[in-house]
Write a protein that holds these residues in place. Structure first.
Motif, PDB file in Angstrom:
ATOM      1  N   SER A   1     -65.379  37.532 -10.456  1.00  0.00           N
ATOM      2  CA  SER A   1     -65.067  38.943 -10.205  1.00  0.00           C
ATOM      3  C   SER A   1     -63.566  39.193 -10.148  1.00  0.00           C
ATOM      4  N   GLN A   2     -62.806  38.174  -9.758  1.00  0.00           N
ATOM      5  CA  GLN A   2     -61.364  38.329  -9.643  1.00  0.00           C
ATOM      6  C   GLN A   2     -60.617  38.005 -10.941  1.00  0.00           C
ATOM      7  N   ALA A   3     -61.222  37.191 -11.792  1.00  0.00           N
ATOM      8  CA  ALA A   3     -60.539  36.779 -13.028  1.00  0.00           C
ATOM      9  C   ALA A   3     -61.560  36.520 -14.124  1.00  0.00           C
ATOM     10  N   PRO A   4     -62.237  37.574 -14.606  1.00  0.00           N
ATOM     11  CA  PRO A   4     -63.297  37.371 -15.608  1.00  0.00           C
ATOM     12  C   PRO A   4     -62.813  36.688 -16.878  1.00  0.00           C
ATOM     13  N   GLU A   5     -61.547  36.884 -17.224  1.00  0.00           N
ATOM     14  CA  GLU A   5     -61.014  36.257 -18.432  1.00  0.00           C
ATOM     15  C   GLU A   5     -60.836  34.753 -18.265  1.00  0.00           C
ATOM     16  N   ARG A   6     -60.947  34.273 -17.021  1.00  0.00           N
ATOM     17  CA  ARG A   6     -60.809  32.837 -16.730  1.00  0.00           C
ATOM     18  C   ARG A   6     -62.160  32.231 -16.316  1.00  0.00           C
ATOM     19  N   SER A   7     -63.242  32.870 -16.710  1.00  0.00           N
ATOM     20  CA  SER A   7     -64.570  32.450 -16.255  1.00  0.00           C
ATOM     21  C   SER A   7     -64.873  30.991 -16.574  1.00  0.00           C
ATOM     22  N   ALA A   8     -64.582  30.560 -17.797  1.00  0.00           N
ATOM     23  CA  ALA A   8     -64.887  29.183 -18.184  1.00  0.00           C
ATOM     24  C   ALA A   8     -64.049  28.196 -17.375  1.00  0.00           C
ATOM     25  N   GLU A   9     -62.799  28.531 -17.141  1.00  0.00           N
ATOM     26  CA  GLU A   9     -61.915  27.686 -16.333  1.00  0.00           C
ATOM     27  C   GLU A   9     -62.440  27.553 -14.907  1.00  0.00           C
ATOM     28  N   LEU A  10     -62.906  28.656 -14.337  1.00  0.00           N
ATOM     29  CA  LEU A  10     -63.414  28.641 -12.968  1.00  0.00           C
ATOM     30  C   LEU A  10     -64.740  27.884 -12.881  1.00  0.00           C
ATOM     31  N   ALA A  11     -65.576  28.032 -13.914  1.00  0.00           N
ATOM     32  CA  ALA A  11     -66.821  27.263 -13.959  1.00  0.00           C
ATOM     33  C   ALA A  11     -66.522  25.766 -13.977  1.00  0.00           C
ATOM     34  N   SER A  12     -65.518  25.366 -14.761  1.00  0.00           N
ATOM     35  CA  SER A  12     -65.135  23.955 -14.818  1.00  0.00           C
ATOM     36  C   SER A  12     -64.611  23.467 -13.470  1.00  0.00           C
TER      37      SER A  12
END
Length: 209
Positions: free
Chosen positions: A104-115
């Motif tokens: 919710s805070q950085a949708p463009e970094r979703s894959a990075e946050l998932a990792s």
């Protein structure tokens, strides 16, 4: 070629070992095609009656060996100890709520946050049901840690996560991870799991023409 209206959609589960193995390949593909937006959706692998202690799934250890062989992903000593103890409950709904809070805070970094979540579990042996795990990931990622924990625990987040599981189910996804390309109104499956970067590139090129 125009990339207008094209989008990569990654279907994953935080407690999916093959998703952990695939994350590096996904990152490389997206780096090669930064013109394509990447959305990450949680599928819900261990929910309801399937949210059980990790020790109830004895196949995981042998699967991890294959994941290491096929993808090069490494499992940490803290995770191996957690696997040996066998009492941590894998609850995909809680993990998806935590992911939604970060996303919710950085949708463009979703894959990075998932990792980052999967490293916390598969390397550091941390529970993905524990708000402190997301507090730490948020802090390390330059996000608002307290806002992430509040978002994770909000009742409306649980509703949103369950709706996301339904949306994924309606796509007819058979397993995780699955990488899709949305081209206009059509969806194309590109691969997942042990699919190599070269194979993904070939399939992507074939669909985009």
């Amino acid at each position: 070629m125009t990339q207008e209206n094209n989008e990569l959609i990654y279907i994953w589960d935080a407690y999916c070992g093959w998703c952990y193995g695939f994350s590096s390949t996904l990152g490389k593909l997206h780096a090669n095609h930064s013109e394509l937006p990447l959305s990450v959706w949680s599928g819900g692998l261990f929910t309801g009656d399937h949210a059980q202690p990790i020790g109830n799934f004895p196949h995981i250890a042998s699967a991890n060996v294959r994941i290491e062989e096929m993808t090069g992903a490494e499992f940490g000593a803290a995770y191996d100890q957690l696997l040996e103890q066998g009492d941590l409950v894998m609850d995909s709904e809680a993990a998806a709520a935590g992911f939604a809070a970060l996303r919710s805070q950085a949708p463009e970094r979703s894959a990075e946050l998932a990792s980052a979540m999967q490293r916390a579990f598969y390397q550091d042996g941390k529970s993905l049901s524990d708000p402190d795990t997301y507090r730490e990931i948020a802090e390390q990622s330059g996000l608002d840690a307290e806002a992430a924990v509040t978002f994770m625990n909000a009742p409306e987040t649980v509703t949103s996560v369950r709706n996301e599981f339904i949306r994924v189910s309606r796509l007819g996804i058979q397993g995780y991870p699955t990488l899709l390309l949305r081209k206009g109104d059509s969806l194309y499956q590109l691969g997942g799991g042990s699919t190599t970067l070269a194979a993904l590139e070939e399939r992507l090129a074939g669909v985009l023409g």
